[in-house]
Design a protein around this motif. Structure first.
Motif, PDB file in Angstrom:
ATOM      1  N   PHE A  87      46.521 -72.662   1.662  1.00  0.00           N
ATOM      2  CA  PHE A  87      47.185 -73.354   2.762  1.00  0.00           C
ATOM      3  C   PHE A  87      48.533 -72.710   3.044  1.00  0.00           C
ATOM      4  O   PHE A  87      49.461 -72.804   2.249  1.00  0.00           O
ATOM      5  CB  PHE A  87      47.375 -74.830   2.413  1.00  0.00           C
ATOM      6  CG  PHE A  87      47.994 -75.647   3.514  1.00  0.00           C
ATOM      7  CD1 PHE A  87      47.256 -75.998   4.636  1.00  0.00           C
ATOM      8  CD2 PHE A  87      49.318 -76.059   3.437  1.00  0.00           C
ATOM      9  CE1 PHE A  87      47.821 -76.755   5.655  1.00  0.00           C
ATOM     10  CE2 PHE A  87      49.900 -76.812   4.450  1.00  0.00           C
ATOM     11  CZ  PHE A  87      49.145 -77.160   5.566  1.00  0.00           C
ATOM     12  N   ILE A 341      42.365 -80.508   6.365  1.00  0.00           N
ATOM     13  CA  ILE A 341      42.491 -79.090   6.722  1.00  0.00           C
ATOM     14  C   ILE A 341      42.437 -78.230   5.467  1.00  0.00           C
ATOM     15  O   ILE A 341      41.762 -77.193   5.417  1.00  0.00           O
ATOM     16  CB  ILE A 341      43.795 -78.845   7.504  1.00  0.00           C
ATOM     17  CG1 ILE A 341      43.720 -79.504   8.888  1.00  0.00           C
ATOM     18  CG2 ILE A 341      44.075 -77.342   7.647  1.00  0.00           C
ATOM     19  CD1 ILE A 341      45.037 -79.493   9.647  1.00  0.00           C
ATOM     20  N   ASP A 348      40.595 -76.543  11.410  1.00  0.00           N
ATOM     21  CA  ASP A 348      41.938 -75.953  11.332  1.00  0.00           C
ATOM     22  C   ASP A 348      42.298 -75.330  12.672  1.00  0.00           C
ATOM     23  O   ASP A 348      42.237 -74.112  12.845  1.00  0.00           O
ATOM     24  CB  ASP A 348      41.970 -74.911  10.201  1.00  0.00           C
ATOM     25  CG  ASP A 348      43.328 -74.235  10.074  1.00  0.00           C
ATOM     26  OD1 ASP A 348      44.313 -74.760  10.628  1.00  0.00           O
ATOM     27  OD2 ASP A 348      43.403 -73.184   9.409  1.00  0.00           O
ATOM     28  N   TRP A 352      46.064 -72.510   9.824  1.00  0.00           N
ATOM     29  CA  TRP A 352      46.913 -72.630   8.653  1.00  0.00           C
ATOM     30  C   TRP A 352      46.253 -72.139   7.359  1.00  0.00           C
ATOM     31  O   TRP A 352      46.943 -71.862   6.382  1.00  0.00           O
ATOM     32  CB  TRP A 352      47.329 -74.097   8.461  1.00  0.00           C
ATOM     33  CG  TRP A 352      48.430 -74.534   9.371  1.00  0.00           C
ATOM     34  CD1 TRP A 352      49.242 -73.739  10.131  1.00  0.00           C
ATOM     35  CD2 TRP A 352      48.848 -75.878   9.601  1.00  0.00           C
ATOM     36  NE1 TRP A 352      50.143 -74.504  10.820  1.00  0.00           N
ATOM     37  CE2 TRP A 352      49.924 -75.833  10.533  1.00  0.00           C
ATOM     38  CE3 TRP A 352      48.428 -77.120   9.134  1.00  0.00           C
ATOM     39  CZ2 TRP A 352      50.582 -76.970  10.975  1.00  0.00           C
ATOM     40  CZ3 TRP A 352      49.081 -78.261   9.586  1.00  0.00           C
ATOM     41  CH2 TRP A 352      50.146 -78.190  10.492  1.00  0.00           C
ATOM     42  N   THR A 353      44.938 -72.084   7.317  1.00  0.00           N
ATOM     43  CA  THR A 353      44.267 -71.754   6.060  1.00  0.00           C
ATOM     44  C   THR A 353      43.875 -70.278   5.983  1.00  0.00           C
ATOM     45  O   THR A 353      43.638 -69.632   7.005  1.00  0.00           O
ATOM     46  CB  THR A 353      43.006 -72.631   5.871  1.00  0.00           C
ATOM     47  OG1 THR A 353      42.137 -72.477   6.978  1.00  0.00           O
ATOM     48  CG2 THR A 353      43.391 -74.084   5.699  1.00  0.00           C
TER      49      THR A 353
END
Length: 357
Positions: A87, A341, A348, A352-353
């Motif tokens: 993350f 998420i 997502d 962000w990942t």
């Protein structure tokens, strides 16, 4: 000349993995760790993944005497479809270098650090727990290693990464906590190291936290170190307030850590059309808003808990009971969305990942 060829030495004596419903926080470690050395004439060099184990340092190593060190905390998550996700790891390495700058530590290559972290986690993929609420905690850190008692920056360092499977931060569910507003001890002041993630910031808060826990509090909410009036952050979290329908959080002022979860909460709320005001917030003004019945929700944010709802604030003998000691609607939605998420259950849309391939 700086050498960045990653050497991997596999551990032939693999450990037994703990039961996933009995993982204590930060006490179990994986089979491998990452080490990279720094020398002034070589820069960062010789990155290695090696079997997890003790390291050897000279008794005069500067880390023991002057505390020149920085660290980060992030997590890897197992998804239901078998993927492993990080993350916003690039934000952690960016912050690590900001902390290093404040502590006079040479910066690392952020892209290289992320690539090598991926290689380490790929090797340790079986250590990422699959039970809901669990994750693989990631601790990158840098220590000064010169054998030198002169006061000044070291010329040699170790950058290391260790991994630890961890259980749910809330084994009993997402329950609001009781927080003591600390008005005696000081955590940090503007111009100090409060904005850096460095060891001394945490150990200097132990006494205040211990005193608060004797009175039944889970942690302390720090006020500014000059006037003891303006709200800063909780011991290991940033803090948010929902007051009369609006969301507020203390502005970054040089003594407050720039939290990755804090940043994500602000961006997520903005994407929902809920503006967040970052401002200088006085504790007496908060109490006035509470007496007027306007304080609707209070919650902390951080890597370990994501969202930690606050059910009570204790300040100078006054109790502020927040939302009848129940988690607020917005706090719950934020927790469900961020953790969703992180674990791949929620789309997502904010990119962000990062997947470990």
């Amino acid at each position: 000349m700086t050498t960045y060829q990653l050497e991997v030495i596999e551990n032939t004596a693999k450990k037994d993995k703990p039961a996933q419903d009995q993982i204590p926080f930060g006490q179990t470690f994986t089979d491998h760790m990452y080490i990279m050395e720094y020398q002034t004439d070589k820069g960062w060099h010789e990155p290695k993944i090696v079997p997890y184990g003790p390291i050897s340092l000279d008794p005069a190593a500067m880390i023991f005497h002057y505390g020149q060190t920085v660290f980060e905390g992030m997590k890897a998550y197992h998804t239901e479809d078998g993927r492993v996700l990080l993350f916003r790891p690039e934000k952690n390495f960016e912050r690590l270098n900001l902390s290093s700058e404040r502590l006079s530590i040479p910066p690392i290559d952020e892209d290289l650090a992320l690539e090598h972290l991926k290689q380490l986690i790929k090797l340790e993929k079986d250590w990422v727990p699959k039970t809901p609420g669990t994750s693989l905690y990631i601790r990158p850190y840098i220590i000064s290693t010169d054998a030198n008692l002169a006061v000044g920056p070291s010329s040699t360092y170790k950058y290391m990464v260790i991994l630890s499977p961890v259980g749910s931060y809330f084994p009993g569910g997402l329950q609001p906590v009781v927080i003591h507003v600390e008005d005696k001890f000081t955590r940090a002041v503007k111009g100090g190291t409060g904005m850096a993630k460095t060891a001394g910031n945490y150990s200097s808060g132990y006494q205040a936290q211990a005193n608060a826990k004797k009175e039944g509090n889970a942690d302390v909410l720090w006020l500014d170190g000059v006037e003891k009036r303006y709200i800063e952050e909780v011991g290991s979290m940033n803090i948010f307030f929902k007051i009369d329908g609006e969301v507020f959080t203390p502005e970054l002022n040089g003594s407050i850590l720039k939290g990755i979860t804090r940043m994500s909460i602000i961006e997520l709320l903005n994407s929902w059309g809920i503006p967040v005001t970052e401002k200088r917030m006085a504790i007496d003004e908060l109490y006035e808003a509470y007496q007027a019945g306007k304080v609707e929700e209070v919650f902390g944010t951080g890597t370990a808990a994501v969202i930690s709802p606050v059910g009570e604030l204790n300040w100078q003998g006054q109790k502020m009971i927040i939302n009848n000691h129940e988690i607020g609607e917005l706090s719950q939605k934020l927790y469900d969305t961020i953790t969703g998420i992180q674990t791949g259950k929620v789309e997502d849309t904010l990119d962000w990942t990062v997947e470990i391939n």
